[in-house]
Design a protein around this motif. Structure first.
Motif, PDB file in Angstrom:
ATOM      1  N   ALA A  20      22.686  44.546  46.524  1.00  0.00           N
ATOM      2  CA  ALA A  20      24.015  44.462  45.643  1.00  0.00           C
ATOM      3  C   ALA A  20      24.195  42.849  45.281  1.00  0.00           C
ATOM      4  O   ALA A  20      24.024  42.207  45.894  1.00  0.00           O
ATOM      5  N   LEU A  21      24.989  42.976  43.882  1.00  0.00           N
ATOM      6  CA  LEU A  21      25.316  41.860  43.375  1.00  0.00           C
ATOM      7  C   LEU A  21      26.727  41.478  43.800  1.00  0.00           C
ATOM      8  O   LEU A  21      27.492  42.165  43.911  1.00  0.00           O
ATOM      9  N   GLN A  22      26.659  39.991  44.294  1.00  0.00           N
ATOM     10  CA  GLN A  22      28.069  39.587  44.465  1.00  0.00           C
ATOM     11  C   GLN A  22      28.601  38.748  43.428  1.00  0.00           C
ATOM     12  O   GLN A  22      27.940  37.948  43.044  1.00  0.00           O
ATOM     13  N   CYS A  23      29.832  38.889  43.016  1.00  0.00           N
ATOM     14  CA  CYS A  23      30.673  38.447  41.894  1.00  0.00           C
ATOM     15  C   CYS A  23      31.977  37.866  42.344  1.00  0.00           C
ATOM     16  O   CYS A  23      32.387  38.406  43.140  1.00  0.00           O
ATOM     17  N   TYR A  24      32.354  36.981  41.612  1.00  0.00           N
ATOM     18  CA  TYR A  24      33.763  36.684  41.555  1.00  0.00           C
ATOM     19  C   TYR A  24      34.753  37.866  40.783  1.00  0.00           C
ATOM     20  O   TYR A  24      34.235  38.076  39.850  1.00  0.00           O
ATOM     21  N   GLU A  25      35.841  37.995  41.370  1.00  0.00           N
ATOM     22  CA  GLU A  25      36.709  39.060  40.563  1.00  0.00           C
ATOM     23  C   GLU A  25      38.052  38.459  40.462  1.00  0.00           C
ATOM     24  O   GLU A  25      38.775  37.587  41.287  1.00  0.00           O
ATOM     25  N   CYS A  26      38.600  38.433  39.294  1.00  0.00           N
ATOM     26  CA  CYS A  26      40.229  37.903  38.923  1.00  0.00           C
ATOM     27  C   CYS A  26      40.472  39.177  38.077  1.00  0.00           C
ATOM     28  O   CYS A  26      39.882  39.158  36.843  1.00  0.00           O
ATOM     29  N   ASN A  96      23.454  38.148  35.679  1.00  0.00           N
ATOM     30  CA  ASN A  96      22.679  38.836  36.673  1.00  0.00           C
ATOM     31  C   ASN A  96      22.276  38.151  37.820  1.00  0.00           C
ATOM     32  O   ASN A  96      20.992  38.484  38.249  1.00  0.00           O
ATOM     33  N   SER A  97      23.137  37.343  38.625  1.00  0.00           N
ATOM     34  CA  SER A  97      22.840  36.642  39.784  1.00  0.00           C
ATOM     35  C   SER A  97      23.811  36.621  40.675  1.00  0.00           C
ATOM     36  O   SER A  97      25.213  36.678  39.961  1.00  0.00           O
ATOM     37  N   ASN A  98      23.680  36.405  41.917  1.00  0.00           N
ATOM     38  CA  ASN A  98      24.991  36.306  42.608  1.00  0.00           C
ATOM     39  C   ASN A  98      25.803  35.146  42.236  1.00  0.00           C
ATOM     40  O   ASN A  98      25.445  33.945  42.178  1.00  0.00           O
TER      41      ASN A  98
END
Length: 126
Positions: A20-26, A96-98
């Protein structure tokens, strides 16, 4: 036999979570202020950073997860959604990276601490 089956399931879950890819969300930010949190993307999604303009002069930004087919496109958001009146225009660029969609702008805890100090300072000055 049950023990082996349980180990196979555990390994499968480990690999599924590990991919699973981890991203920042705003959800939406104005100028350079964007309150972020970390989220996990669903399969078929990538991290994105969005930059745009609201009312033709206010800089806005967004971050989060986005379906691969929606990456690297510019969107017009209208209000109401059926009108020709553009509320804001935003370009969403994927990676496409954490945590590749940039460092957090302002964390919610930093915002709370700053607000508390500002209120205390204002109280002292009055």
């Amino acid at each position: 036999m049950n023990r082996i089956l349980l180990q196979i399931v555990a390994v499968g879950v480990f690999f599924a979570v590990g991919q699973a890819l981890q991203c920042y969300e705003c959800k939406i930010g104005f100028w350079n202020l964007c309150i972020t949190k970390k989220v996990m993307c669903a399969q078929g999604e990538r991290c994105f950073s969005g930059k745009g303009k609201a009312a033709r002069f206010v800089d806005i930004s967004m971050k989060g997860c986005l379906a691969v087919n929606d990456c690297n496109k510019t969107y017009d958001v209208n209000f109401p959604s059926t009108s020709n009146s553009t509320l804001y225009k935003i370009t969403k660029t994927c990676c496409n990276s954490n945590l590749c969609n940039a460092a957090p702008g302002v964390s919610s805890s930093a915002m709370v601490v700053t607000t508390i100090f500002a209120l205390l300072f204002a109280h002292i000055m009055v």
